[in-house]
Design an enzyme around this catalytic site. Structure first.
Site, PDB file in Angstrom:
ATOM      1  N   HIS A 184       0.595  -1.425  -0.176  1.00  0.00           N
ATOM      2  CA  HIS A 184      -0.047  -0.163  -0.072  1.00  0.00           C
ATOM      3  C   HIS A 184       1.015   1.059  -0.163  1.00  0.00           C
ATOM      4  CE1 HIS A 184       0.321  -0.903   4.179  1.00  0.00           C
ATOM      5  NE2 HIS A 184       0.997   0.226   4.130  1.00  0.00           N
TER       6      HIS A 184
ATOM      7  N   HIS B 162       3.460   7.231   4.004  1.00  0.00           N
ATOM      8  CA  HIS B 162       5.435   6.325   3.589  1.00  0.00           C
ATOM      9  C   HIS B 162       4.363   5.077   3.021  1.00  0.00           C
ATOM     10  CE1 HIS B 162       2.377   4.167   6.553  1.00  0.00           C
ATOM     11  NE2 HIS B 162       2.648   3.570   6.176  1.00  0.00           N
TER      12      HIS B 162
ATOM     13  N   GLU C 150       7.479   1.501   4.915  1.00  0.00           N
ATOM     14  CA  GLU C 150       6.862  -0.083   6.243  1.00  0.00           C
ATOM     15  C   GLU C 150       7.392  -1.545   5.338  1.00  0.00           C
ATOM     16  OE1 GLU C 150       2.998   0.527   6.196  1.00  0.00           O
ATOM     17  OE2 GLU C 150       2.763  -1.274   8.152  1.00  0.00           O
TER      18      GLU C 150
HETATM   19 CO    CO Z   1       1.417   1.239   6.615  1.00  0.00          CO
END
Ligand code: CO
Length: 134
Positions: free
Chosen positions: A7, A79, A130
């Site tokens: 994502h 992020h 991440e």
């Molecule tokens: Co995230």
């Protein structure tokens, strides 16, 4: 080592407004807002055919995205999340190469119930990364 883009996360001040923008203006499939007190954010996930968008709204006074929104009052990309097969093996390889892992360095259970960790943006072209165990 990294696999799919899981994502892209966008920090927003008003998650209902941002969710409506994706649902009504962009015609995307938008989840309900879910408070995640242990992460200091409320999240909405937007399902796209090839990945997801994660909307993040601050939750509480210690939210990790408050400073980001002070610097980016209109919101912004916070992020990006890549999948890895083995998060501890990925961490060990990256830290051996000098990359910094935020926090304790131990994976935490993220918003999807899977182990995640964050890599220092200064080590990755100014982008908070991440990693999520697939
Ligand atoms: Co995230």
């Amino acid at each position: 080592m990294i696999g799919r883009l899981n994502h892209v996360a966008i920090a927003v001040r008003d998650i209902a407004k941002a969710a409506a923008l994706y649902r009504d203006t962009l015609g995307a499939q938008v989840s309900a807002a879910v408070p995640q007190p242990e992460h200091g954010v409320t999240t909405v996930f937007i399902a796209l055919p090839n990945t997801k968008i994660e909307l993040l709204e601050p939750l509480g006074q210690d939210s990790p995205i408050l400073k980001f929104l002070e610097r980016n009052p209109d919101g912004g990309i916070h992020h990006i999340c890549y999948e890895v097969e083995d998060i501890r093996a990925a961490r060990d390889k990256l830290t051996a190469g000098g990359a910094r892992v935020l926090g304790t360095g131990e994976p935490k259970i993220g918003a999807h119930g899977k182990p995640v960790l964050f890599l220092h943006p200064k080590d990755f072209n100014g982008t908070l990364v991440e990693l999520e165990q697939a």
